[in-house]
Design a protein around this motif. Structure first.
Motif, PDB file in Angstrom:
ATOM      1  N   ALA A  72      35.963  46.777  52.068  1.00 49.29           N
ATOM      2  CA  ALA A  72      34.706  47.516  51.901  1.00 49.29           C
ATOM      3  C   ALA A  72      34.297  48.102  53.252  1.00 49.29           C
ATOM      4  O   ALA A  72      33.741  47.411  54.109  1.00 49.29           O
ATOM      5  CB  ALA A  72      33.606  46.611  51.356  1.00 49.29           C
ATOM      6  N   LYS A  74      32.056  49.914  54.360  1.00 50.47           N
ATOM      7  CA  LYS A  74      30.670  49.985  54.839  1.00 50.47           C
ATOM      8  C   LYS A  74      30.350  48.844  55.809  1.00 50.47           C
ATOM      9  O   LYS A  74      29.436  48.969  56.617  1.00 50.47           O
ATOM     10  CB  LYS A  74      29.695  49.983  53.661  1.00 50.47           C
ATOM     11  CG  LYS A  74      29.583  48.641  52.975  1.00 50.47           C
ATOM     12  CD  LYS A  74      28.550  48.666  51.860  1.00 50.47           C
ATOM     13  CE  LYS A  74      28.286  47.249  51.425  1.00 50.47           C
ATOM     14  NZ  LYS A  74      27.987  47.106  49.997  1.00 50.47           N
ATOM     15  N   HIS A 116      32.563  54.791  46.094  1.00 50.87           N
ATOM     16  CA  HIS A 116      31.397  54.190  45.450  1.00 50.87           C
ATOM     17  C   HIS A 116      30.166  55.041  45.700  1.00 50.87           C
ATOM     18  O   HIS A 116      30.220  56.025  46.431  1.00 50.87           O
ATOM     19  CB  HIS A 116      31.120  52.818  46.084  1.00 50.87           C
ATOM     20  CG  HIS A 116      31.929  51.715  45.516  1.00 50.87           C
ATOM     21  ND1 HIS A 116      31.586  51.078  44.360  1.00 50.87           N
ATOM     22  CD2 HIS A 116      33.060  51.118  45.950  1.00 50.87           C
ATOM     23  CE1 HIS A 116      32.478  50.124  44.104  1.00 50.87           C
ATOM     24  NE2 HIS A 116      33.380  50.140  45.052  1.00 50.87           N
ATOM     25  N   ARG A 163      30.823  51.108  36.883  1.00 51.67           N
ATOM     26  CA  ARG A 163      30.173  49.961  37.512  1.00 51.67           C
ATOM     27  C   ARG A 163      29.114  49.401  36.587  1.00 51.67           C
ATOM     28  O   ARG A 163      28.209  50.115  36.152  1.00 51.67           O
ATOM     29  CB  ARG A 163      29.531  50.366  38.840  1.00 51.67           C
ATOM     30  CG  ARG A 163      28.728  49.227  39.422  1.00 51.67           C
ATOM     31  CD  ARG A 163      28.730  49.192  40.889  1.00 51.67           C
ATOM     32  NE  ARG A 163      27.881  48.139  41.394  1.00 51.67           N
ATOM     33  CZ  ARG A 163      27.505  48.045  42.648  1.00 51.67           C
ATOM     34  NH1 ARG A 163      27.900  48.943  43.521  1.00 51.67           N
ATOM     35  NH2 ARG A 163      26.746  47.047  43.045  1.00 51.67           N
ATOM     36  N   HIS A 215      33.921  47.709  36.743  1.00 50.13           N
ATOM     37  CA  HIS A 215      33.647  47.222  38.089  1.00 50.13           C
ATOM     38  C   HIS A 215      32.349  46.418  38.116  1.00 50.13           C
ATOM     39  O   HIS A 215      31.360  46.824  37.522  1.00 50.13           O
ATOM     40  CB  HIS A 215      33.526  48.416  39.029  1.00 50.13           C
ATOM     41  CG  HIS A 215      33.306  48.024  40.448  1.00 50.13           C
ATOM     42  ND1 HIS A 215      32.113  47.513  40.911  1.00 50.13           N
ATOM     43  CD2 HIS A 215      34.142  48.041  41.509  1.00 50.13           C
ATOM     44  CE1 HIS A 215      32.234  47.239  42.193  1.00 50.13           C
ATOM     45  NE2 HIS A 215      33.446  47.551  42.586  1.00 50.13           N
ATOM     46  N   HIS A 217      29.939  44.110  41.048  1.00 49.20           N
ATOM     47  CA  HIS A 217      29.714  43.545  42.389  1.00 49.20           C
ATOM     48  C   HIS A 217      28.393  42.803  42.326  1.00 49.20           C
ATOM     49  O   HIS A 217      27.370  43.405  42.038  1.00 49.20           O
ATOM     50  CB  HIS A 217      29.676  44.674  43.421  1.00 49.20           C
ATOM     51  CG  HIS A 217      29.250  44.228  44.792  1.00 49.20           C
ATOM     52  ND1 HIS A 217      30.069  43.481  45.615  1.00 49.20           N
ATOM     53  CD2 HIS A 217      28.105  44.428  45.480  1.00 49.20           C
ATOM     54  CE1 HIS A 217      29.429  43.244  46.762  1.00 49.20           C
ATOM     55  NE2 HIS A 217      28.240  43.806  46.693  1.00 49.20           N
ATOM     56  N   GLN A 221      27.256  37.808  50.881  1.00 50.10           N
ATOM     57  CA  GLN A 221      27.115  36.520  51.574  1.00 50.10           C
ATOM     58  C   GLN A 221      27.030  35.374  50.550  1.00 50.10           C
ATOM     59  O   GLN A 221      26.163  34.508  50.603  1.00 50.10           O
ATOM     60  CB  GLN A 221      25.897  36.557  52.523  1.00 50.10           C
ATOM     61  CG  GLN A 221      25.688  35.323  53.396  1.00 50.10           C
ATOM     62  CD  GLN A 221      26.911  34.942  54.239  1.00 50.10           C
ATOM     63  OE1 GLN A 221      27.837  35.705  54.411  1.00 50.10           O
ATOM     64  NE2 GLN A 221      26.947  33.731  54.746  1.00 50.10           N
ATOM     65  N   GLY A 257      32.888  42.497  46.035  1.00 51.14           N
ATOM     66  CA  GLY A 257      32.990  41.753  47.296  1.00 51.14           C
ATOM     67  C   GLY A 257      31.899  40.708  47.371  1.00 51.14           C
ATOM     68  O   GLY A 257      31.452  40.196  46.343  1.00 51.14           O
ATOM     69  N   GLY A 258      31.478  40.406  48.580  1.00 48.90           N
ATOM     70  CA  GLY A 258      30.362  39.483  48.745  1.00 48.90           C
ATOM     71  C   GLY A 258      30.750  38.107  49.251  1.00 48.90           C
ATOM     72  O   GLY A 258      29.913  37.199  49.269  1.00 48.90           O
ATOM     73  N   PHE A 259      32.002  37.923  49.662  1.00 42.75           N
ATOM     74  CA  PHE A 259      32.490  36.612  50.102  1.00 42.75           C
ATOM     75  C   PHE A 259      31.792  36.203  51.396  1.00 42.75           C
ATOM     76  O   PHE A 259      31.841  36.909  52.394  1.00 42.75           O
ATOM     77  CB  PHE A 259      34.013  36.672  50.258  1.00 42.75           C
ATOM     78  CG  PHE A 259      34.688  37.264  49.045  1.00 42.75           C
ATOM     79  CD1 PHE A 259      34.803  36.524  47.879  1.00 42.75           C
ATOM     80  CD2 PHE A 259      35.132  38.578  49.049  1.00 42.75           C
ATOM     81  CE1 PHE A 259      35.385  37.080  46.736  1.00 42.75           C
ATOM     82  CE2 PHE A 259      35.714  39.139  47.912  1.00 42.75           C
ATOM     83  CZ  PHE A 259      35.839  38.386  46.752  1.00 42.75           C
ATOM     84  N   GLU A 300      36.820  43.395  46.675  1.00 35.61           N
ATOM     85  CA  GLU A 300      36.359  44.275  47.756  1.00 35.61           C
ATOM     86  C   GLU A 300      35.665  43.510  48.878  1.00 35.61           C
ATOM     87  O   GLU A 300      34.459  43.661  49.078  1.00 35.61           O
ATOM     88  CB  GLU A 300      35.379  45.299  47.180  1.00 35.61           C
ATOM     89  CG  GLU A 300      35.944  46.095  46.034  1.00 35.61           C
ATOM     90  CD  GLU A 300      34.922  47.009  45.362  1.00 35.61           C
ATOM     91  OE1 GLU A 300      35.328  48.057  44.881  1.00 35.61           O
ATOM     92  OE2 GLU A 300      33.717  46.668  45.342  1.00 35.61           O
ATOM     93  N   GLY A 302      34.237  42.855  52.443  1.00 35.00           N
ATOM     94  CA  GLY A 302      33.875  43.617  53.642  1.00 35.00           C
ATOM     95  C   GLY A 302      33.562  42.646  54.760  1.00 35.00           C
ATOM     96  O   GLY A 302      34.338  42.440  55.688  1.00 35.00           O
ATOM     97  N   ARG A 303      32.413  41.982  54.617  1.00 37.19           N
ATOM     98  CA  ARG A 303      31.937  41.027  55.613  1.00 37.19           C
ATOM     99  C   ARG A 303      32.997  39.981  55.975  1.00 37.19           C
ATOM    100  O   ARG A 303      33.182  39.651  57.145  1.00 37.19           O
ATOM    101  CB  ARG A 303      30.700  40.316  55.038  1.00 37.19           C
ATOM    102  CG  ARG A 303      30.027  39.345  55.969  1.00 37.19           C
ATOM    103  CD  ARG A 303      29.007  38.480  55.201  1.00 37.19           C
ATOM    104  NE  ARG A 303      28.187  39.277  54.307  1.00 37.19           N
ATOM    105  CZ  ARG A 303      27.008  39.800  54.619  1.00 37.19           C
ATOM    106  NH1 ARG A 303      26.491  39.597  55.803  1.00 37.19           N
ATOM    107  NH2 ARG A 303      26.341  40.525  53.742  1.00 37.19           N
ATOM    108  N   TYR A 405      28.105  44.911  59.245  1.00 39.88           N
ATOM    109  CA  TYR A 405      26.733  45.429  59.141  1.00 39.88           C
ATOM    110  C   TYR A 405      25.996  45.366  60.471  1.00 39.88           C
ATOM    111  O   TYR A 405      24.785  45.224  60.508  1.00 39.88           O
ATOM    112  CB  TYR A 405      25.970  44.707  58.014  1.00 39.88           C
ATOM    113  CG  TYR A 405      26.770  44.725  56.723  1.00 39.88           C
ATOM    114  CD1 TYR A 405      26.930  45.917  56.023  1.00 39.88           C
ATOM    115  CD2 TYR A 405      27.427  43.589  56.253  1.00 39.88           C
ATOM    116  CE1 TYR A 405      27.712  45.963  54.875  1.00 39.88           C
ATOM    117  CE2 TYR A 405      28.203  43.633  55.101  1.00 39.88           C
ATOM    118  CZ  TYR A 405      28.335  44.818  54.420  1.00 39.88           C
ATOM    119  OH  TYR A 405      29.110  44.869  53.298  1.00 39.88           O
TER     120      TYR A 405
END
Ligand code: PLP
Length: 447
Positions: A72, A74, A116, A163, A215, A217, A221, A257-259, A300, A302-303, A405
């Motif tokens: 991701a 972003k 997205h 989505r 999709h 999401h 976190q 995502g969001g892990f 997805e 990202g973090r 971020y």
């Protein structure tokens, strides 16, 4: 001695007390690149990208399907980062024309890019179609019409995912589940003839669109993998319902995502092997119950790929003791950046950890608050941290886990130029994104 969580993998504190990142000392980084600077550990980023891909490939192979991992962008995107993650076998998710342009400049093949956004412009959709992106994730019924019209005008068939909002929200330790969503993203699953079903129907009604899948999401976190399982179950239910009415069983499902990662010492990040297994088991169980074939899955992160790989290096300026009502003293430690390079504490009250990086101190620790240089009392970098009592102007302070971020949400508030992103690897540093200058800022002002 390795610094451990939440620092980048290559962060070490030496005998003399100074910290180095992948073999480059904090003082050398400050001398060469100035402060503030984001210091990104290349090997750590590549290892994290690889770990996510391998963990998910293994878990989904066990239920007989494949998985694609989209980084991701972003969270933080630059040309080098896009190249590193693709070299590790990931694809790249973008959410704007700007992110798409960076991925394309990096040479990421269009087919490996997703687009997205809840409010994509016609230009962004056209740019994505021109690049031949592998998927456009549509976010509303009106957008389905727009993508179809623009694809028709371009003479192409656009691959799309729909989505959906499952009602499962996660972020932090627990997840909650609600029927109706009160947020701007996605199409709701709630009700008999849900907006999500209507969207799937609308996509298949357009010859200019090819329906790839669904999709979801659920948040960011996330430390409890159960939310992913709950969402997967709902998405697969929708997939089966749509198959029952249309005869079309979509091939792909994206679980977003969001892990979650560790921001503070003692915190434990979500283990990719665990969450991969939980997701794969949820997908297998739902497909078995519904009597449908297992889809190809994508995720997805990202973090989790970039967040822990980076620390921000600041120089300490003013140190000011402030007496609190309860009699305690809080030491306000001002650094040469702040909410312009790390908005998350001001935006979400996010917690971070800081340590003195340039020397050893045997002074008694004091209760400190690390603050920035902006004209805003909420300009806080670290709410509460113990720092050596002799912390003083000229010291280097490092703040951990600022890779996600941080630079990507940075601003020019107070017309402060944004810091560089400096990659460190094997004892050498190199600038990925250069520091902005006052000239850069003046160049935007046409008088
Ligand atoms: C933000 C976002 C991600 C990445 O979230 P992380 O918390 O950084 O992993 C993935 N997919 C979508 C659709 C997003 O909006």
């Amino acid at each position: 001695m390795s610094l451990g969580t939440p620092w980048p993998a290559g962060a070490v504190r030496h005998e003399d007390g100074e910290v180095s990142f992948a073999g480059v000392r904090a003082s050398a980084l400050a001398a060469e690149h100035g402060t503030p600077a984001y210091v990104l550990d290349e090997a750590d980023l590549r290892a994290r990208a690889r770990r996510y891909r391998e963990a998910f490939e293994e878990a989904f192979a066990a239920i007989g399907t494949g998985v694609d991992v989209y980084y991701a962008g972003k969270a933080f995107l630059s040309v080098a980062v896009a190249r590193w993650v693709t070299a590790e076998g990931l694809r790249v998710d973008t959410a704007t024309g700007g992110e798409l342009a960076v991925a394309l400049r990096a040479g990421v093949p269009g087919a490996s890019i997703g687009l997205h956004g809840n409010n994509k412009s016609d230009d962004e959709i056209r740019a994505a179609l021109d690049a031949g992106v592998g998927r456009i994730i549509v976010d509303s019924l009106v957008e389905i019409e727009r993508v179809a019209r623009l694809a028709g005008a371009a003479g192409v068939v656009a691959p799309v995912m729909v989505r959906v909002t499952t009602g499962v929200h996660a972020g932090g330790h627990e997840y909650i589940s609600t029927a109706h969503e009160d947020q701007k993203f996605g199409l709701s699953l709630a009700g008999e003839d849900s907006p999500a079903l209507q969207a799937l129907r609308a996509v298949t009604s357009h010859p200019e669109l090819r329906l790839l899948g669904i999709h979801s999401h659920i948040g960011s976190q996330i430390l409890d993998p159960a939310g992913f399982a709950a969402a997967a179950d709902k998405v697969l239910g929708l997939r089966a319902s749509f198959a029952a009415e249309s005869g079309t069983l979509v091939d792909e499902v994206d679980l977003g995502g969001g892990f979650g990662i560790a921001y503070l010492p003692g915190e434990v990040e979500l283990d990719p092997a665990v969450v991969a297994r939980v997701q794969a088991e949820a997908v297998a169980a739902a497909c078995e119950r519904l009597g449908t074939a297992v889809p190809r899955v994508s995720i997805e992160p990202g973090r989790a790929v970039v967040g822990p790989t980076t620390a921000t290096l600041y120089t300490v300026g003013t140190v000011k003791p402030v007496r609190l009502e309860d009699g305690r003293v809080r030491t306000y430690v001002s650094v040469d950046g702040g909410m312009s390079d790390n908005l998350r504490p001001a935006l979400y009250g996010a917690a971070y950890h800081a340590e003195l990086a340039s020397r050893r101190s045997d002074a008694e620790p004091v209760l400190a608050r690390v603050v920035g240089k902006h004209c805003e009392s909420g300009d806080i970098v670290v709410h509460e941290v113990q720092l050596p009592g002799d912390v003083r102007a000229g010291d280097l302070l490092a703040v951990a886990a600022t890779g996600a971020y941080g630079r990507s949400m940075a601003s020019n508030y107070n017309l402060v130029p944004r810091p560089p992103v400096v990659a460190v690897s094997d004892g050498a540093s190199r600038v990925l994104v250069r520091r902005e200058s006052v000239e850069d800022l003046l160049a935007l002002d046409l008088g």
